[in-house]
Motif scaffolding. Structure first.
Motif, PDB file in Angstrom:
ATOM      1  N   LEU A 150       0.828  -1.204   0.000  1.00 62.00           N
ATOM      2  CA  LEU A 150       0.000   0.000   0.000  1.00 62.00           C
ATOM      3  C   LEU A 150       0.866   1.259   0.000  1.00 62.00           C
ATOM      4  O   LEU A 150       0.614   2.197  -0.762  1.00 62.00           O
ATOM      5  N   LEU A 151       1.899   1.269   0.817  1.00 59.20           N
ATOM      6  CA  LEU A 151       2.793   2.422   0.856  1.00 59.20           C
ATOM      7  C   LEU A 151       3.528   2.598  -0.472  1.00 59.20           C
ATOM      8  O   LEU A 151       3.747   3.722  -0.923  1.00 59.20           O
ATOM      9  N   LEU A 152       3.879   1.491  -1.119  1.00 58.38           N
ATOM     10  CA  LEU A 152       4.514   1.568  -2.434  1.00 58.38           C
ATOM     11  C   LEU A 152       3.558   2.184  -3.457  1.00 58.38           C
ATOM     12  O   LEU A 152       3.941   3.040  -4.258  1.00 58.38           O
ATOM     13  N   ALA A 153       2.299   1.778  -3.409  1.00 59.83           N
ATOM     14  CA  ALA A 153       1.295   2.340  -4.317  1.00 59.83           C
ATOM     15  C   ALA A 153       1.106   3.831  -4.054  1.00 59.83           C
ATOM     16  O   ALA A 153       0.985   4.629  -4.988  1.00 59.83           O
ATOM     17  N   TYR A 154       1.103   4.227  -2.782  1.00 58.61           N
ATOM     18  CA  TYR A 154       0.957   5.636  -2.441  1.00 58.61           C
ATOM     19  C   TYR A 154       2.149   6.448  -2.962  1.00 58.61           C
ATOM     20  O   TYR A 154       1.992   7.559  -3.456  1.00 58.61           O
ATOM     21  N   THR A 155       3.337   5.880  -2.837  1.00 61.53           N
ATOM     22  CA  THR A 155       4.532   6.561  -3.332  1.00 61.53           C
ATOM     23  C   THR A 155       4.452   6.745  -4.841  1.00 61.53           C
ATOM     24  O   THR A 155       4.794   7.812  -5.365  1.00 61.53           O
ATOM     25  N   ASN A 156       3.984   5.726  -5.544  1.00 63.05           N
ATOM     26  CA  ASN A 156       3.822   5.832  -6.995  1.00 63.05           C
ATOM     27  C   ASN A 156       2.836   6.931  -7.356  1.00 63.05           C
ATOM     28  O   ASN A 156       3.050   7.690  -8.296  1.00 63.05           O
ATOM     29  N   ARG A 157       1.747   7.029  -6.622  1.00 62.10           N
ATOM     30  CA  ARG A 157       0.761   8.083  -6.886  1.00 62.10           C
ATOM     31  C   ARG A 157       1.385   9.458  -6.647  1.00 62.10           C
ATOM     32  O   ARG A 157       1.141  10.400  -7.383  1.00 62.10           O
ATOM     33  N   PHE A 158       2.207   9.561  -5.621  1.00 61.28           N
ATOM     34  CA  PHE A 158       2.868  10.825  -5.339  1.00 61.28           C
ATOM     35  C   PHE A 158       3.811  11.209  -6.479  1.00 61.28           C
ATOM     36  O   PHE A 158       3.857  12.370  -6.898  1.00 61.28           O
ATOM     37  N   LEU A 159       4.556  10.233  -6.991  1.00 65.79           N
ATOM     38  CA  LEU A 159       5.476  10.515  -8.091  1.00 65.79           C
ATOM     39  C   LEU A 159       4.727  10.950  -9.350  1.00 65.79           C
ATOM     40  O   LEU A 159       5.173  11.850 -10.065  1.00 65.79           O
ATOM     41  N   VAL A 160       3.590  10.332  -9.608  1.00 64.72           N
ATOM     42  CA  VAL A 160       2.773  10.740 -10.752  1.00 64.72           C
ATOM     43  C   VAL A 160       2.278  12.172 -10.566  1.00 64.72           C
ATOM     44  O   VAL A 160       2.284  12.971 -11.505  1.00 64.72           O
TER      45      VAL A 160
END
Length: 143
Positions: free
Chosen positions: A16-26
């Motif tokens: 979940l934290l990895l997915a959140y980080t990806n959303r932040f990078l986008v």
């Protein structure tokens, strides 16, 4: 409750934290692209996108914070259970589940705003197509 119960959440929270980080990078990429476009030419759509991006950044920060807090509480729960403090471990695990739920609610809210931002962009494209205005130097399409 055993030590393995909170340990089951570790892979889920990490993903979940990895997915959140990806959303932040986008989001960061979108903001940089929007800033470049705004420097070249001012568009009304950009103003609306900027407002939506600000909300999304705020929600992403909150969902990451809640996710990290959930991970920390889950770790503390395991530590309490390791020390045979079962009641403390169970309470910490329960609070960890609540903060994980809060994080997921923020994620749903951010996804809703993201969808609205895409609709703003699509509306802009549709308006330009209806007006027959060329985009990026191409000829307009007559229907």
């Amino acid at each position: 409750m055993t030590l393995t119960t909170p340990a089951l959440l570790f892979p889920a929270i990490s993903l979940l934290l990895l997915a959140y980080t990806n959303r932040f990078l986008v989001l960061a990429q979108l903001i940089r692209k929007l800033a470049d476009e705004e420097r070249n030419q001012h568009q009304e759509t950009n103003t609306r996108q900027i407002l939506l991006l600000r909300r999304r950044i705020s929600l992403t920060k909150r969902m990451q914070l809640a996710g990290v807090l959930s991970f920390l509480l889950c770790t503390l729960s395991m530590f309490a259970l390791f020390l045979s403090l079962e009641l403390t471990g169970m309470v910490l695990f329960g609070v960890s589940l609540v903060t994980l739920s809060v994080s997921l609610v923020y994620s749903l809210w951010e996804i809703q705003i993201s969808t609205n931002a895409l609709n703003v962009q699509l509306q802009d494209v549709e308006d330009q197509l209806r007006a027959g205005k060329p985009r990026d130097g191409r000829r307009g399409v007559d229907a």
